[in-house]
Structure formats: C-alpha cells, structure tokens
Design an enzyme around this catalytic site. Structure first.
Site, PDB file in Angstrom:
ATOM      1  N   MET A 231       0.841  -1.198   0.000  1.00 17.96           N
ATOM      2  CA  MET A 231       0.000   0.000   0.000  1.00 17.96           C
ATOM      3  C   MET A 231       0.877   1.250   0.000  1.00 17.96           C
ATOM      4  O   MET A 231       0.434   2.330   0.372  1.00 17.96           O
ATOM      5  CB  MET A 231      -0.963  -0.004   1.191  1.00 17.96           C
ATOM      6  CG  MET A 231      -1.979  -1.125   1.128  1.00 17.96           C
ATOM      7  SD  MET A 231      -3.512  -0.826   2.037  1.00 17.96           S
ATOM      8  CE  MET A 231      -2.898  -0.663   3.704  1.00 17.96           C
TER       9      MET A 231
ATOM     10  N   ALA B  93       4.205   3.783   0.952  1.00 14.21           N
ATOM     11  CA  ALA B  93       4.943   4.200   2.149  1.00 14.21           C
ATOM     12  C   ALA B  93       5.976   3.129   2.489  1.00 14.21           C
ATOM     13  O   ALA B  93       6.030   2.611   3.608  1.00 14.21           O
ATOM     14  CB  ALA B  93       4.001   4.475   3.318  1.00 14.21           C
TER      15      ALA B  93
ATOM     16  N   HIS C 137       9.122   0.754   3.328  1.00  8.50           N
ATOM     17  CA  HIS C 137      10.153   0.751   4.366  1.00  8.50           C
ATOM     18  C   HIS C 137      11.012  -0.496   4.187  1.00  8.50           C
ATOM     19  O   HIS C 137      10.839  -1.252   3.216  1.00  8.50           O
ATOM     20  CB  HIS C 137       9.528   0.814   5.766  1.00  8.50           C
ATOM     21  CG  HIS C 137       8.455  -0.217   6.001  1.00  8.50           C
ATOM     22  ND1 HIS C 137       8.721  -1.566   6.062  1.00  8.50           N
ATOM     23  CD2 HIS C 137       7.113  -0.089   6.182  1.00  8.50           C
ATOM     24  CE1 HIS C 137       7.599  -2.237   6.289  1.00  8.50           C
ATOM     25  NE2 HIS C 137       6.605  -1.368   6.347  1.00  8.50           N
TER      26      HIS C 137
ATOM     27  N   HIS D 218       9.318  -3.873   3.424  1.00  3.25           N
ATOM     28  CA  HIS D 218       8.985  -4.070   2.009  1.00  3.25           C
ATOM     29  C   HIS D 218      10.243  -4.380   1.200  1.00  3.25           C
ATOM     30  O   HIS D 218      10.234  -5.254   0.324  1.00  3.25           O
ATOM     31  CB  HIS D 218       8.330  -2.808   1.431  1.00  3.25           C
ATOM     32  CG  HIS D 218       7.030  -2.438   2.048  1.00  3.25           C
ATOM     33  ND1 HIS D 218       6.844  -1.271   2.751  1.00  3.25           N
ATOM     34  CD2 HIS D 218       5.833  -3.078   2.059  1.00  3.25           C
ATOM     35  CE1 HIS D 218       5.595  -1.204   3.165  1.00  3.25           C
ATOM     36  NE2 HIS D 218       4.961  -2.287   2.771  1.00  3.25           N
TER      37      HIS D 218
ATOM     38  N   LYS E  22       4.511 -10.307   9.698  1.00  2.93           N
ATOM     39  CA  LYS E  22       3.885  -9.391  10.663  1.00  2.93           C
ATOM     40  C   LYS E  22       2.358  -9.458  10.589  1.00  2.93           C
ATOM     41  O   LYS E  22       1.680  -9.401  11.605  1.00  2.93           O
ATOM     42  CB  LYS E  22       4.354  -7.955  10.438  1.00  2.93           C
ATOM     43  CG  LYS E  22       3.765  -6.958  11.450  1.00  2.93           C
ATOM     44  CD  LYS E  22       4.346  -5.571  11.271  1.00  2.93           C
ATOM     45  CE  LYS E  22       3.698  -4.837  10.114  1.00  2.93           C
ATOM     46  NZ  LYS E  22       2.289  -4.442  10.426  1.00  2.93           N
TER      47      LYS E  22
ATOM     48  N   GLN F 257      -3.522 -12.345   8.115  1.00  2.00           N
ATOM     49  CA  GLN F 257      -3.669 -12.060   6.689  1.00  2.00           C
ATOM     50  C   GLN F 257      -2.998 -13.145   5.858  1.00  2.00           C
ATOM     51  O   GLN F 257      -3.567 -13.626   4.875  1.00  2.00           O
ATOM     52  CB  GLN F 257      -3.055 -10.698   6.391  1.00  2.00           C
ATOM     53  CG  GLN F 257      -3.035 -10.304   4.929  1.00  2.00           C
ATOM     54  CD  GLN F 257      -2.545  -8.879   4.749  1.00  2.00           C
ATOM     55  OE1 GLN F 257      -3.178  -7.944   5.197  1.00  2.00           O
ATOM     56  NE2 GLN F 257      -1.404  -8.720   4.101  1.00  2.00           N
TER      57      GLN F 257
ATOM     58  N   SER G 132       4.353   0.894   7.742  1.00  8.53           N
ATOM     59  CA  SER G 132       4.132   2.196   7.104  1.00  8.53           C
ATOM     60  C   SER G 132       3.528   3.185   8.085  1.00  8.53           C
ATOM     61  O   SER G 132       3.801   4.384   8.019  1.00  8.53           O
ATOM     62  CB  SER G 132       3.217   2.026   5.890  1.00  8.53           C
ATOM     63  OG  SER G 132       3.828   1.215   4.909  1.00  8.53           O
TER      64      SER G 132
END
Length: 261
Positions: free
Chosen positions: A29, A31, A33, A36, A149, A153, A186
């Site tokens: 999505m 932003a 860091h 990612h 994390k 999901q 994010s």
C-alpha cells in the site's frame, strides 16, 4: 522500471513477458520501508521479473480516518523501487480495481478471520481478500511475497489461493524490526518522537516478559501511555494491537523468542 498506472497498461506489459519467465509479486500500500525492501530483495533473488503494486485499498479500512491518514509518498516510493531494479510498478486507481464499485466481496468464514484483527476491524479481512484476489488475477505471478507481521492475513491468503485454485506459491518472510523490537510498518511514519519513545518502552517490557500473566502485562503496557487493544496467546504465538496516540500498531511473534530482531 516500467510504471503501469492502469490495468490496460499493465495487461500490455504482462502479455509481453516470455512465458518461461518466473514472476514474483510484492503487493503493497506504499509508504515503503525496509520490511517491504526485504520482500522485494527476496523476490529479486528468486524470479526473472519482479512486480510491485502500490494500492491503498479503501475496502479494508473500517475506520475512515485511518484510510485518510494512511501515509502517501509515491514519488519517494518510485525512487526506492527504481533503486532496487524492480521491473514493473503497478499503481492502479480505485476506479481500476473497483470499476463498478464494491459489488462483490470475499467473506471469510474461517475462525481465524473472526478473532484478533477480524474482531477489532470488522470487514477488514473481507476487503483485504477481495483486493488480493483481484491483484492475483491481474498479475498472475508464480510467487507471492508476504510479511509474517500480518500473520492472520497470511493464513487467510493461503486459504484463498487454495480455495480458488490459484497457481501461485506463497513465500512468507520474517518480520523486519527496529533495534528496539518494534516491527517496521508504514504507519510508523505517523509516530512522533514522543510516540517512538513510548513504543520503545513497550518493546522493552515485551522483551523482558514471559507472557505468563497477560493481565499484568496489559497494565504495564498501558502505563507507558499507550492503549492496548488486545494481547492474546494463540498456539505458540503472542498477538497484540495497541494505539499510541491515534496510530494503531499490530505485532505477533513466537512466545519463546519474543519480539527479537
């Protein structure tokens, strides 16, 4: 790096790829860091072509303010992706992903969808699974890279891929953390310096705890100035969510190791 701002552009790019090329996909999505970045580097090492998507999915936000304040740094993200030699950035609009509105949704019935994040954020997993299914249908990757994390999901996406016969392998990568133990997110970009001090205190508490008395641990966390939403042991993992100011953060880790880097 090729940037596709809509599905038509992306399909043209996708159709030009050689069939024998292995494709890795990292959905985000934005932003971006180091969490990612670790997923992207893993994908780069295992695939011929790496696709990254940036789409802030409105249907997985049960709190409108959370959606409106979600960090947006597209130009910086593009620079990061280009520096990593990502092959394709797919950056669709809401109209691309939901051309007729949100008419059809995945409604998970699994128990894991109704506890912890599912209980705290009604509709979140439905929106998340719906957009992941759409993105997988569009990108058609061989490999999908996800971070540990977001543990619930990950479990639900695994079920999605199985139930809808999607020929994509899921690779789950370890949570990336700051030296304090705070997981990279994010939403961390919305933390003030005071908020970060509170987060560091929370993770100092978590690193020293044996998780035998969650009520006592709740009081310790709340005493830092944070507001714990939940903390729960599930199998061999600890799951928690808390607010620091208006910023909501989540985490999970093995009970034996704690939130180690």
């Amino acid at each position: 790096m090729i940037i596709a701002d809509n599905i038509k552009q992306f399909h043209s790019i996708r159709n030009s790829l050689i069939k024998q090329q292995k494709i890795g996909f990292v959905p985000t999505m934005g932003a971006l860091h180091n969490g990612h970045i670790s997923l992207i580097k893993k994908a780069k090492s295992e695939n011929d072509v790496v696709i990254v998507s940036i789409f802030v999915n409105p249907t997985q936000f049960n709190n409108p303010n959370d959606y409106q304040t979600y960090p947006n740094q597209l130009q910086q993200d593009i620079q990061i992706l280009a520096s990593l030699d990502v092959d394709v950035l797919f950056n669709p609009s809401e109209k691309d992903i939901y051309p007729d509105g949100n008419l059809l949704r995945i409604e998970p019935k699994l128990e894991i969808a109704n506890i912890l994040e599912g209980k705290s954020r009604p509709g979140h997993f439905s929106g998340m699974l719906t957009v992941v299914l759409k993105l997988l249908q569009i990108t058609k990757p061989n490999n999908l890279y996800l971070g540990e994390k977001d543990y619930q999901q990950v479990m639900l996406i695994k079920q999605l891929v199985k139930d809808f016969f999607i020929n994509t392998k899921i690779i789950v990568c370890p949570t990336q953390r700051q030296p304090s133990g705070l997981p990279l997110s994010s939403r961390n970009k919305n933390l003030t310096s005071t908020d970060i001090e509170i987060a560091n205190k929370i993770y100092e508490i978590l690193r020293q705890d044996d998780f035998s008395n969650l009520e006592e641990l709740t009081n310790k966390i709340n005493s830092t100035g944070a507001k714990l939403q939940y903390i729960q042991k599930l199998n061999n993992r600890i799951f928690l969510a808390f607010y620091i100011g208006k910023v909501r953060l989540i985490d999970n880790f093995l009970k034996e190791t704690g939130p180690s880097c």
